[in-house]
Design an enzyme around this catalytic site. Structure first.
Site, PDB file in Angstrom:
ATOM      1  N   ASP A 187       0.839  -1.197   0.000  1.00 54.94           N
ATOM      2  CA  ASP A 187       0.000   0.000   0.000  1.00 54.94           C
ATOM      3  C   ASP A 187       0.873   1.245   0.000  1.00 54.94           C
ATOM      4  O   ASP A 187       1.433   1.633   1.020  1.00 54.94           O
ATOM      5  CB  ASP A 187      -0.912  -0.004   1.223  1.00 54.94           C
ATOM      6  CG  ASP A 187      -1.848   1.186   1.234  1.00 54.94           C
ATOM      7  OD1 ASP A 187      -2.913   1.106   0.586  1.00 54.94           O
ATOM      8  OD2 ASP A 187      -1.525   2.213   1.871  1.00 54.94           O
TER       9      ASP A 187
ATOM     10  N   TYR B  95       3.882   9.543   0.064  1.00 50.72           N
ATOM     11  CA  TYR B  95       4.883   8.883   0.912  1.00 50.72           C
ATOM     12  C   TYR B  95       6.302   9.162   0.442  1.00 50.72           C
ATOM     13  O   TYR B  95       7.263   8.943   1.187  1.00 50.72           O
ATOM     14  CB  TYR B  95       4.634   7.373   0.970  1.00 50.72           C
ATOM     15  CG  TYR B  95       3.262   6.976   1.485  1.00 50.72           C
ATOM     16  CD1 TYR B  95       2.440   7.893   2.142  1.00 50.72           C
ATOM     17  CD2 TYR B  95       2.783   5.681   1.303  1.00 50.72           C
ATOM     18  CE1 TYR B  95       1.182   7.535   2.596  1.00 50.72           C
ATOM     19  CE2 TYR B  95       1.525   5.314   1.759  1.00 50.72           C
ATOM     20  CZ  TYR B  95       0.723   6.243   2.405  1.00 50.72           C
ATOM     21  OH  TYR B  95      -0.530   5.878   2.847  1.00 50.72           O
TER      22      TYR B  95
ATOM     23  N   SER C 229     -10.330   7.119   0.052  1.00 50.32           N
ATOM     24  CA  SER C 229      -9.757   7.071   1.392  1.00 50.32           C
ATOM     25  C   SER C 229     -10.175   8.327   2.151  1.00 50.32           C
ATOM     26  O   SER C 229     -10.365   9.399   1.559  1.00 50.32           O
ATOM     27  CB  SER C 229      -8.226   6.989   1.308  1.00 50.32           C
ATOM     28  OG  SER C 229      -7.650   6.912   2.598  1.00 50.32           O
TER      29      SER C 229
ATOM     30  N   ASN D 195      11.110  -5.709  11.229  1.00 54.33           N
ATOM     31  CA  ASN D 195      11.566  -6.806  12.067  1.00 54.33           C
ATOM     32  C   ASN D 195      11.053  -8.122  11.488  1.00 54.33           C
ATOM     33  O   ASN D 195       9.848  -8.276  11.255  1.00 54.33           O
ATOM     34  CB  ASN D 195      11.054  -6.600  13.497  1.00 54.33           C
ATOM     35  CG  ASN D 195      11.439  -7.724  14.434  1.00 54.33           C
ATOM     36  OD1 ASN D 195      10.854  -8.798  14.376  1.00 54.33           O
ATOM     37  ND2 ASN D 195      12.404  -7.471  15.292  1.00 54.33           N
TER      38      ASN D 195
ATOM     39  N   LEU E 269       7.196  -9.187  11.066  1.00 54.07           N
ATOM     40  CA  LEU E 269       6.668  -9.346   9.711  1.00 54.07           C
ATOM     41  C   LEU E 269       5.829 -10.614   9.620  1.00 54.07           C
ATOM     42  O   LEU E 269       4.710 -10.606   9.092  1.00 54.07           O
ATOM     43  CB  LEU E 269       7.817  -9.439   8.702  1.00 54.07           C
ATOM     44  CG  LEU E 269       8.331  -8.167   8.029  1.00 54.07           C
ATOM     45  CD1 LEU E 269       9.503  -8.505   7.128  1.00 54.07           C
ATOM     46  CD2 LEU E 269       7.239  -7.467   7.249  1.00 54.07           C
TER      47      LEU E 269
END
Length: 321
Positions: free
Chosen positions: A46, A51, A167, A275, A279
């Site tokens: 996603d 970002y 969203s 990590n 995960l």
């Protein structure tokens, strides 16, 4: 091994119910994190223009495909249209730019990030543009949601994305969108955790055949590093007595309980971790069930407490008032 659980979208496509969120994944680690997440079994990623890491996301995907870990058709790649590109004439060009950044030919899902139109900022001036224009001011744009959505529908017709979604919409905006949409939104992505359950909105979307995806499933955890006062003032959900008690009874982590609380109600989740153990744990949230009483207990934590509000960042866009 990848999680095989999916949600059937109204567009006919299958979306994994557990994915990997790319918000705040740093540029220097992003390619490796995506690659390692694919290796761990994640298939949904996603992302978003805002970002600022889509090039690196694409590098991780390309390396995984080259190394034979996965085929492009086995991945479900999500990106989002930023507020500054809501003008109908800007939707396709920026989508193509984002596809180029990812080094792919299509998005599996392309989402309108916010129901906010801001003044266009040319990518050559600043990219991603954030909430401000070239003069550092928050300047509203003139595009209606209908204009933007109609342009997004054309992306599907041209094969640039397979499904489109929304969203940060509230019920009244969704009701309005459904009046004119030729292609109904396949998904609604919202902030959703036990401090902000939004049960009525989730039910309305699902009743309309729109899949719901939760972001910030761990509540204030995601916002502490942003020095947000609202997050500092809220007790951590991962340490909440109710969540910890349920986790202990199932021999699971609090994070797994929070994710299962969503997925058991057919709400997709997009946690992230760098990590290896976490995960795997975040992906393994389908092999146990909470009781009805436990789900009710988690619902009881609700404070109608929203963190991802432009006002909380000092941006004067009161979309939730």
């Amino acid at each position: 091994m990848p999680s095989s659980a999916t949600i059937k979208l109204n567009s006919g496509h299958e979306m994994p119910i557990v994915g990997f969120g790319l918000w705040k994944v740093t540029n220097d680690t992003c390619a490796d994190q995506v690659y390692n997440a694919i290796k761990a079994g994640y298939r949904l990623f996603d992302g978003a223009c805002d970002y600022g890491n889509e090039v690196e996301c694409g590098q991780g995907v390309s390396r995984a495909i080259k190394d034979g870990l996965v085929k492009r058709s086995e991945l479900f790649i999500v990106s989002k249209l930023w507020n500054s590109f809501h003008d109908g004439s800007q939707v396709e060009p920026v989508c193509k730019k984002q596809l180029q950044d990812w080094s792919i030919d299509y998005f599996d899902l392309y989402i309108m990030h916010f129901p906010i139109a801001l003044k266009y900022v040319d990518p050559s001036v600043r990219y991603p543009p954030g909430f401000t224009d070239e003069n550092g001011k928050v300047t509203p744009g003139k595009a209606s949601i209908q204009e933007t959505w109609t342009a997004m529908e054309k992306l599907v017709e041209k094969g640039l994305c397979k499904s489109i979604g929304i969203s940060n919409f509230r019920g009244v905006l969704l009701m309005d969108l459904l009046r004119y949409a030729k292609i109904r939104p396949a998904t609604l992505q919202i902030e959703h955790h036990p401090y902000l359950v939004q049960e009525g909105l989730v039910k309305y979307a699902q009743d309309e055949g729109i899949a719901v995806t939760a972001y910030s499933s761990f509540g204030p955890q995601s916002f502490l590093e942003m020095d947000m006062q609202q997050a500092k003032d809220a007790p951590l959900l991962l340490e909440h007595p109710t969540v910890k008690k349920i986790a202990e009874s199932h021999k699971k982590t609090p994070a797994q309980v929070l994710l299962r609380w969503a997925t058991q109600r057919n709400v997709a989740v997009i946690p992230k971790s760098n990590n290896k153990d976490r995960l795997a744990q975040n992906l393994d949230v389908l092999g146990f069930d909470l009781s009805d009483a436990e789900i009710k207990e988690v619902h009881g934590i609700d404070k109608n407490l929203r963190f991802n509000d432009p006002l909380n960042y000092g941006v004067a866009l009161p979309i939730y008032v």
